[in-house]
Design an enzyme around this catalytic site. Structure first.
Site, PDB file in Angstrom:
ATOM      1  N   CYS A   1      -2.641   8.436   3.662  1.00  0.00           N
ATOM      2  CA  CYS A   1      -2.578   7.988   2.270  1.00  0.00           C
ATOM      3  C   CYS A   1      -3.913   8.161   1.575  1.00  0.00           C
ATOM      4  O   CYS A   1      -3.960   8.430   0.370  1.00  0.00           O
ATOM      5  CB  CYS A   1      -2.109   6.538   2.209  1.00  0.00           C
ATOM      6  SG  CYS A   1      -3.059   5.417   3.250  1.00  0.00           S
TER       7      CYS A   1
ATOM      8  N   GLU B   1       0.881  -1.169   0.000  1.00  0.00           N
ATOM      9  CA  GLU B   1       0.000   0.000   0.000  1.00  0.00           C
ATOM     10  C   GLU B   1       0.913   1.210   0.000  1.00  0.00           C
ATOM     11  O   GLU B   1       1.580   1.493   0.995  1.00  0.00           O
ATOM     12  CB  GLU B   1      -0.925  -0.033   1.225  1.00  0.00           C
ATOM     13  CG  GLU B   1      -2.076   0.958   1.103  1.00  0.00           C
ATOM     14  CD  GLU B   1      -1.729   2.315   1.670  1.00  0.00           C
ATOM     15  OE1 GLU B   1      -1.333   3.196   0.865  1.00  0.00           O
ATOM     16  OE2 GLU B   1      -1.839   2.495   2.877  1.00  0.00           O
TER      17      GLU B   1
END
Length: 458
Positions: free
Chosen positions: A266, A232
């Site tokens: 994020c 990720e």
């Protein structure tokens, strides 16, 4: 970077830690391997009991841990407290659902493959290495650890060097909860020593949340060893506002969506793509909301925006904004480093951002938003997809056909319609393009580190 707690509000080093030497790293890898052979023989019910106990410990320690998060990486205290409670919820989710997610499946008609019975089962892989960042120092670790341990794997954590006290708490959490010794341990090592751990034959897979370069490096090593990875790697998420949207609500949510965790998320919305018909109203409301945020001591409950976690991160953000301003961007609010101790950056809204500027394509990891005016939904889509990232996205429109069109056309791991992007234990989490590979959370997350084994019986 030294392994140390450096308070971003003051810039002072609170505590330093010695890295584990090779002997200690070997001891911990061996312990994780031995624990795997023990853990895989336990039942889901046994593991669920231990996992619920770990959740209980988090909730008992919530105030201590929230303060620890705030001191180590600057997150405002209310958000830090919420992170611990969300982590406990995630552990309980897998305690409840792991067995169902990993239930064997049988062919309804095994005779079609010449068998009396045939199907699949999920088996754990073994020791999994987790390389984790500082911005959600508990949630991002535990959303991996919960499903990994419930599946029967064991874990080794290489945490970010600026959150060592979080790493040390996590080092003992699962053993305190009842899991076998060695089932989950932290490695206090610099990034330069990760490769040796990943190449160890006892380590079967890895997961990383972090920067794109870090992910590429880890994936290259894992690829050469033929080991599975989940990555990720961040994003530059679009927040699209069309004329039929509830503009007042969209603007209010946008303030939180961009500035949660001091803008260091994020899945924070970063690029606000607004139809020209509602551009002026949205920008006015959004800028007013950002300008009203309270910047200050993250331990003060009244603070909305604390310091960035690291001095280097604050400086990088300042350089990105300076580049944009030098090339003609306009700061409607913010756009500067406050004159105060600590690693602060003023909450910022930028317009007139062009492809020549770094901020057009780069991820801004801090409280800086860029706003883009578009003429129609096709242009909105071109701007939204015009980046190498593809983590998540948010679309604001009350037109059902337009909602479906964006859902089908956006290059993103998730699309949130008329709501703020967030991670939930119940939903898969991950991205496409340079935002990574694989998925965390939900059923997909626990299956990532399992061997999907075919079983055929004559």
């Amino acid at each position: 970077m030294p392994i140390a707690t450096v308070n971003p509000f003051t810039g002072r080093t609170e505590q330093e830690f010695e890295a584990h030497d090779d002997t200690e790293v070997e001891r911990r890898i061996a312990a994780a391997d031995a624990a795997y052979h023990s853990l895989k023989g336990t039942t889901f019910a046994e593991r669920a009991g231990w996992m619920r106990a770990a959740a209980d410990l988090l909730e008992e320690d919530v105030e201590e841990l929230a303060r620890l998060i705030t001191v180590e990486m600057g997150r405002p205290i209310a958000g830090a407290r919420a992170e611990i409670l969300k982590s406990a919820k995630g552990l309980r989710f897998y305690a409840e659902h792991a067995e169902g997610f990993l239930a064997p499946e049988q062919l309804a008609d095994p005779a079609r493959v010449g068998a009396s019975a045939a199907g699949t089962r999920y088996a754990p892989l073994g020791v999994v290495l987790a390389v984790m960042p500082w911005n959600y120092p508990f949630w991002q670790v535990l959303r991996f650890a919960g499903p990994a341990l419930m599946a029967g794997n064991t874990g080794l954590l290489k945490h970010a060097s600026n959150v060592p006290q979080a790493a040390l708490y996590l080092d003992t959490l699962f053993e305190r909860a009842g899991f076998p010794t060695g089932a989950f341990h932290s490695l206090l090592i610099p990034a330069s020593r990760v490769e040796n751990v990943l190449r160890d034959p006892r380590v079967k897979a890895a997961t990383l949340t972090g920067s794109e370069p870090a992910g590429r490096s880890l994936a290259a090593i894992a690829g050469s060893e033929v080991k599975h990875v989940v990555l990720e790697l961040g994003g530059s998420d679009p927040f699209i506002v069309m004329p039929s949207a509830d503009i007042e609500r969209a603007a209010a949510v946008a303030v939180t969506a961009r500035n949660q965790n001091n803008g260091q998320s994020c899945i924070a919305a970063k690029r606000f793509i607004v139809h020209t018909d509602v551009y002026e109203e949205f920008v006015r409301r959004f800028t007013e909301g950002v300008a009203a945020l309270t910047v200050g001591d993250p331990l003060d409950a009244a603070t909305d925006i604390g310091p960035l976690a690291t001095e280097s991160g604050r400086n990088e953000l300042a350089e990105q904004v300076a580049d944009a301003l030098a090339q003609g961007a306009t700061a409607l609010t913010g756009g500067y480093v406050p004159e105060r101790p600590g690693w602060f950056y003023a909450p910022t809204v930028l317009t007139d951002v062009t492809p020549a500027m770094r901020l057009y394509l780069e991820e801004a990891f801090g409280p800086v938003a860029t706003v883009h005016r578009v003429a129609d939904q096709q242009e909105a889509l071109r701007v939204a997809n015009g980046t190498t990232f593809g983590l998540s996205s948010s679309v604001w429109t009350r037109d059902p056909d337009q909602q479906d069109w964006f859902v089908g056309a956006l290059d993103a791991g998730a699309v949130f319609v008329n709501g703020m992007t967030a991670s939930h234990p119940e939903l898969p989490f991950g991205g496409v393009k340079d935002s990574g590979v694989g998925r965390e959370l939900a059923a997909a997350g626990i299956r990532e580190f399992c061997n999907l084994q075919t079983v055929w019986r004559a």
